[in-house]
Design a protein around this motif. Structure first.
Motif, PDB file in Angstrom:
ATOM      1  N   GLU B  95       0.637  -1.227  -0.115  1.00  0.00           N
ATOM      2  CA  GLU B  95      -0.199   0.272   0.280  1.00  0.00           C
ATOM      3  C   GLU B  95       0.696   1.632   0.107  1.00  0.00           C
ATOM      4  O   GLU B  95       0.923   2.565  -0.058  1.00  0.00           O
ATOM      5  N   ALA B  98       2.171   1.688  -3.493  1.00  0.00           N
ATOM      6  CA  ALA B  98       1.259   2.049  -3.973  1.00  0.00           C
ATOM      7  C   ALA B  98       0.715   3.986  -3.519  1.00  0.00           C
ATOM      8  O   ALA B  98       0.194   4.389  -5.250  1.00  0.00           O
ATOM      9  N   ILE B 145      -4.784   1.351  -4.000  1.00  0.00           N
ATOM     10  CA  ILE B 145      -4.259   0.406  -5.248  1.00  0.00           C
ATOM     11  C   ILE B 145      -4.400   0.606  -6.398  1.00  0.00           C
ATOM     12  O   ILE B 145      -2.957   0.802  -7.283  1.00  0.00           O
ATOM     13  N   SER B 148      -2.278   3.376  -8.116  1.00  0.00           N
ATOM     14  CA  SER B 148      -1.171   2.565  -8.743  1.00  0.00           C
ATOM     15  C   SER B 148      -0.889   2.574 -10.019  1.00  0.00           C
ATOM     16  O   SER B 148       0.227   2.656 -10.775  1.00  0.00           O
ATOM     17  N   LEU B 153       0.546  -4.947  -9.227  1.00  0.00           N
ATOM     18  CA  LEU B 153       0.327  -4.432  -7.546  1.00  0.00           C
ATOM     19  C   LEU B 153      -0.856  -4.924  -7.223  1.00  0.00           C
ATOM     20  O   LEU B 153      -0.891  -5.518  -6.482  1.00  0.00           O
ATOM     21  N   TYR B 157      -2.226  -8.163  -4.644  1.00  0.00           N
ATOM     22  CA  TYR B 157      -2.777  -7.294  -3.298  1.00  0.00           C
ATOM     23  C   TYR B 157      -3.587  -8.421  -3.545  1.00  0.00           C
ATOM     24  O   TYR B 157      -4.364  -8.505  -1.814  1.00  0.00           O
TER      25      TYR B 157
END
Lengths: 230, 230
Positions: B95, B98, B145, B148, B153, B157
């Motif tokens: 996080e 991100a 998130i 980003s 990612l 996540y």
DNA sequence: TCACGTTCTCTTGCATGCAACAGAACGTAC
DNA sequence: GTACGTTCTGTTGCATGCAAGAGAACGTGA
């Protein structure tokens, strides 16, 4: 010719689960990106039926290594340039995190390994032993990852590296003498921070290092085989 | 009784792939940790044969949600306390990463969403609307998130959160009025940093926030149902 | 009552068969 | 030559059958 490659290697593919063996096959580069992976052929090759092969391929799909086109076939997947950039960003984050976590831990055996690793790297660099140097770089990064003492991080990193392991891009750094010296210094800097228990500095140093090497690799590949990556 | 639960919900499990449906089943909490997931029963329940169920379970095993004991059975897996801690460390890293990446991007629509989100959070907190607040927190994190702009990612996540989503621990923050106020302020701080394009500060603020809330949840669960987590 | 050997049941692991579909190959009309 | 409809081959998707093993249940002897 293709077969000789596997024959020459210590056959890491022969060990482990079927999934590992199939993954090694894909990562081994024997099948170029876009090549079809027929379930029946693989089944014959591994001496099993289609069912366990299917399970393995399905898993590899979720790992991002192959693409399954329904009713058409399974193919070795080529990551786009964008994905590679994304993966390097993640790599930077995870390795930085690991370095920070390792720095927080007390005096652990990993530190000795790293210290010897950096020393050996200097030697390997001086002797222009590219293969050994690449191997040491590999060990350095994995030692830090494992040194985080966070198995979930290791799992995610492993997944990440599998996707990035395509095209044996990993060892390309070894070809640049200038980069080797910088890289060694960066390793040294990371290790110093870790040993000083400066987790903040360790993370920063690690991220800086990963960012620098990824930039190197990305610009490399862009010029070298632009067509296949862009 | 068990069946009524699925009947009562808006049936999110009915949509999507079989894998998603089985995952929802496991995450839905209808099967407590340790409960067996029989292939034949699931096959009947979903109106398919064992084969596709097997594929889904195998995948869930790799996601860490179930445990397959060969020749014995498949069981809902309970993450250990150590794993939860590890996952929260990873969450913090991802996080933070991100938030940093989002801060680097120019003026993107995500910023408006976040701005409204923080405003609404203040209202929800004032009105003690715990459910709405939890929903907004969820949106806040996922917006960052996704903001980003790094799909890999997002994938990692997502995997992470699936493992963490057990026991609906997520919404517990809402039960602590004191924590809510702090949490809102932290969200505000993160957003300010992002809008100031201070990617370094954004990452730090985000990590601080994630760390604080995870500490809250961990100490909570340790006292609340220590037996099940430790 | 307890220890131990045996059976018995339930589970997964894998092989196989068939159906459905995508896409190539081919032929045909124009 | 080209466009189009058709066949045909290869692939995966899924259902099913059978075997092997783990562990519970049970009986038996002491």
């Amino acid at each position: 010719m293709q077969e000789n490659v596997t024959e020459a290697l210590p056959r890491p593919a022969e060990q482990g689960t079927l999934l590992d063996r199939v993954r090694s096959l894909v990562l081994g580069g024997e099948y170029p990106p876009g090549a079809p992976l027929s379930e029946v052929l693989l089944a014959e090759e591994f001496g099993v039926s289609r069912t366990p092969i299917r399970e393995a391929l399905k898993q590899l799909q979720h790992e991002g290594l192959v693409e399954i086109r329904p009713k058409v076939g399974t193919f070795v997947r080529e990551p786009t340039r964008r994905e590679i950039v994304e993966l390097f960003q993640l790599k930077e984050g995870l390795e930085g995190l690991a370095a920070g976590l390792l720095a927080r831990r007390g005096p652990v055996p990993e530190l000795d390994v790293l210290e010897r690793n950096v020393e050996d790297s200097v030697v390997a660099a001086a002797e222009q032993d590219a293969e050994r140097y690449a191997s040491l770089v590999h060990e350095f990064h994995w030692t830090i990852i494992r040194g985080s003492d966070n198995r979930k991080l290791v799992e995610h990193y492993d997944r990440l590296m599998n996707q990035l392991a395509y095209h044996r891009m990993v060892v390309r750094t070894a070809e640049h003498p200038g980069r080797i010296r910088t890289s060694t210094e960066e390793h040294r800097a990371v290790l110093d921070m870790i040993m000083a228990k400066d987790h903040f500095g360790a993370e920063a140093a690690m991220r800086n290092h990963v960012y620098a090497s990824s930039r190197e690799l990305l610009t490399d590949s862009a010029t070298a085989h632009e067509s296949s990556l862009l």
